[in-house]
Write a protein that holds these residues in place. Sequence first.
Motif, mmCIF file in Angstrom:
data_model
loop_
_atom_site.group_PDB
_atom_site.id
_atom_site.type_symbol
_atom_site.label_atom_id
_atom_site.label_comp_id
_atom_site.label_asym_id
_atom_site.label_seq_id
_atom_site.Cartn_x
_atom_site.Cartn_y
_atom_site.Cartn_z
ATOM 1 N N LYS A 183 0.830 -1.207 0.000
ATOM 2 C CA LYS A 183 0.000 0.000 0.000
ATOM 3 C C LYS A 183 0.860 1.250 0.000
ATOM 4 N N ARG A 242 -7.773 -2.041 -9.410
ATOM 5 C CA ARG A 242 -8.057 -0.955 -8.462
ATOM 6 C C ARG A 242 -8.699 0.255 -9.151
ATOM 7 N N LYS A 274 -6.296 2.857 -0.683
ATOM 8 C CA LYS A 274 -6.975 1.604 -0.338
ATOM 9 C C LYS A 274 -5.929 0.544 0.002
#
Length: 417
Positions: free
Chosen positions: A67, A261, A85
């Motif tokens: 991340k 994503r 996210k």
Amino acid sequence: MRLTFGENVRMATSAVWTHRFRSLLTVLGIVIGITTVVTVASLLTGLRKGIVTFFEELGPNNVFVAKTSGDPNASRVPPKEQRRKAIEPEYAAIIQRFCPSVEEAGITLYIPTTVERSSMVVRVSGYETDNFFFSGSTSNMAAISPREMRLGRVYTAEEERRGARVAVIGANIAEALFPDGRALERTILVDGAEYRVIGVFEKAKGGFFGENGLDREVRIPLSTARVRYPQIDRFVITAKARPGLRQQAYEEIENILRRVRRTPAGGENDFNISTADQIIKQFDSVTGMVVLVSIAISALGLLVGGIGVMNIMLVSVTERTREIGVRKAIGARRGDIVAQFLIEAVTLTGAGGALGLIFAIAVTFLVSALVPSLPSEVPAWAVIAGFSVSVLVGLFFGTWPAVKASRLDPVEALRYE
């Protein structure tokens, strides 16, 4: 009368040695400058070597997806990255299915060991430590980033599926908790949960500042970790590329994750993807700035030393005016006088450079002896560059006094008192 190069060197050495205390004070700036640069270069070279070895052990063909950038265990991350996210563990299966260049993908969950200034402790009867890091990973991580075992084994895919309470621990944890060396099949308590030790990793190679965090690892199956810590989402995916296809794997993973994503076209990635080479390049950019700062500091020392050399050489010319007059009267040419004083200046600064190198090497070995966790290695380029620079300082700052000496009128010089 013309002197050979060897005779000039002997005269220069004799002149420097005759006024050795004055010469030492003159080149002190050069000694400090060369010592600074070579010592910093030595420490950074050793540190870089440890980091390269560290990532080689993690897997040179691996691509890492997280991340955020930096250490996944870090408590502080840039606010922009913090809003991203989380990386979902399901991405590993997607990568393995849709990226032909990827051989296998594994998942690691990094579990914070400090929450609101309260630290987790791993303990057994009579011993405990809070100096560890906690992770849960898929069983295939043993093949993706293989490590040598000191004792026992890693957990199997079947143990991971059923969420077995088993653990594999690093060498430092084993030594801290089981000084008798008998860690296998013993039970450790981590954050109120019991785990049976089924393996101990061998000491890891390389590391940051000589320390490898893997030696402090407590690793449990990913499924066990997810049941125990459902709120933690610090997942890192490690994808092993097929031989020779790491760059292709990198591009495939980046493309598939952008689609999964739903990253806008033209927008920057909302995840971090990296390889060992990229991380090492980032380290090099940081250390490059450190080297530049050390060079700037040493440059001041060299400038001060160079001015001191010019000053002492001008004094030497004045003190030896009659000697210069005698030499010119018996046939010495301007070039001979220039060569004599230039060689003396170079001998002076060369001696300062040699002293700086000796001090730098001594400091480097002293640091290694006193702080074994801080690796150091004296690079040949730093030694060569340090001595060469000291010689060039002598040539540059000794030129004007040498030219001034060569221009003295022999008659006036012989009359000089």
